[in-house]
Design an enzyme around this catalytic site. Sequence first.
Site, PDB file in Angstrom:
ATOM      1  N   GLU A  51       0.843  -1.202   0.000  1.00 50.25           N
ATOM      2  CA  GLU A  51       0.000   0.000   0.000  1.00 50.25           C
ATOM      3  C   GLU A  51       0.878   1.250   0.000  1.00 50.25           C
ATOM      4  O   GLU A  51       0.614   2.225  -0.721  1.00 50.25           O
ATOM      5  CB  GLU A  51      -0.913  -0.023   1.227  1.00 50.25           C
ATOM      6  CG  GLU A  51      -1.840   1.182   1.341  1.00 50.25           C
ATOM      7  CD  GLU A  51      -1.297   2.245   2.274  1.00 50.25           C
ATOM      8  OE1 GLU A  51      -1.472   3.435   1.960  1.00 50.25           O
ATOM      9  OE2 GLU A  51      -0.685   1.869   3.282  1.00 50.25           O
ATOM     10  N   ASP A  55       0.842   3.788  -3.252  1.00 52.29           N
ATOM     11  CA  ASP A  55       0.464   5.185  -3.072  1.00 52.29           C
ATOM     12  C   ASP A  55       1.379   6.101  -3.880  1.00 52.29           C
ATOM     13  O   ASP A  55       0.920   7.012  -4.585  1.00 52.29           O
ATOM     14  CB  ASP A  55       0.532   5.536  -1.584  1.00 52.29           C
ATOM     15  CG  ASP A  55       0.284   7.006  -1.323  1.00 52.29           C
ATOM     16  OD1 ASP A  55      -0.836   7.463  -1.577  1.00 52.29           O
ATOM     17  OD2 ASP A  55       1.214   7.697  -0.880  1.00 52.29           O
ATOM     18  N   ASP A 124      -6.836   1.543   0.912  1.00 56.35           N
ATOM     19  CA  ASP A 124      -5.514   0.945   1.052  1.00 56.35           C
ATOM     20  C   ASP A 124      -5.369  -0.289   0.161  1.00 56.35           C
ATOM     21  O   ASP A 124      -4.297  -0.552  -0.391  1.00 56.35           O
ATOM     22  CB  ASP A 124      -5.253   0.550   2.507  1.00 56.35           C
ATOM     23  CG  ASP A 124      -5.156   1.758   3.433  1.00 56.35           C
ATOM     24  OD1 ASP A 124      -5.044   2.885   2.921  1.00 56.35           O
ATOM     25  OD2 ASP A 124      -5.207   1.560   4.666  1.00 56.35           O
ATOM     26  N   GLU A 127      -4.508   0.673  -3.420  1.00 60.51           N
ATOM     27  CA  GLU A 127      -3.108   1.092  -3.527  1.00 60.51           C
ATOM     28  C   GLU A 127      -2.167  -0.103  -3.417  1.00 60.51           C
ATOM     29  O   GLU A 127      -1.128  -0.158  -4.101  1.00 60.51           O
ATOM     30  CB  GLU A 127      -2.793   2.125  -2.451  1.00 60.51           C
ATOM     31  CG  GLU A 127      -3.478   3.470  -2.706  1.00 60.51           C
ATOM     32  CD  GLU A 127      -3.244   4.479  -1.610  1.00 60.51           C
ATOM     33  OE1 GLU A 127      -3.272   5.678  -1.913  1.00 60.51           O
ATOM     34  OE2 GLU A 127      -3.036   4.067  -0.434  1.00 60.51           O
TER      35      GLU A 127
END
Length: 239
Positions: A51, A55, A124, A127
Amino acid sequence: MHNRLNEKKIAECEKILKVTFSNKKYLIEALTHKSFVNETDRSRSDNQRLEFLGDSVLSLIITEYLFRKLDLDDEGILSKLKATLISDTMLHQISTDLGLGNFIQLGRGEELAGGRERKKLLEDLFEAVVGAIYLDAGFEKTREFILNTFETKLKNISIKDNYKDYKTIFQEITQKQFKLTPIYNTSENYDNNISAMEFNSEVSVKNTVYGRGYGKSKKMAEIEAAKNALEKIKNKRIK
């Protein structure tokens, strides 16, 4: 009984993502919540690291797209567009649309608490999937996935309708009040200290200067001048 992934569910997830993983472990890790690891096997990896990676990769790809696609010198507008596209709300919606919550491995407690529909978890999760694709297939394949997934959102971007630049807004105000277009007096100066050209601009209406701006290009200087003019007239009428 924990909701463990099997080959059928992995294949189903790949079909939805339109991505086939060479190394399935990346996808499995992306679909593994920390609650599942805590209740089953602490030696396993959850999706938090993916995650974190995803991102940054997502942010870069969307930033690059906006930079190449939109001819804008105002980084503030670009930043607003990027923030909207990768906002928590947007990622939650995309993750929900893809149905990713159906595939994540959760601990019993998280499952009973409605984790599959929890906003933060789904953000999350998306990502983490981006991070998994990046590790498995590289940057170009990840970009392809992101641009395909965000296709509708990207097509709906409208600078004129949603993120008008400061020059446009200021002109609309002056035309409404006076039926006049602002006049920009822009000059260029060479800065010996940094060996670069700088542009200075001032915007006026009815021979009154309302804003001044500086920038690396004529357009940027004029946008900055208009921005300062708008700050000056905020909550006031042009006299």
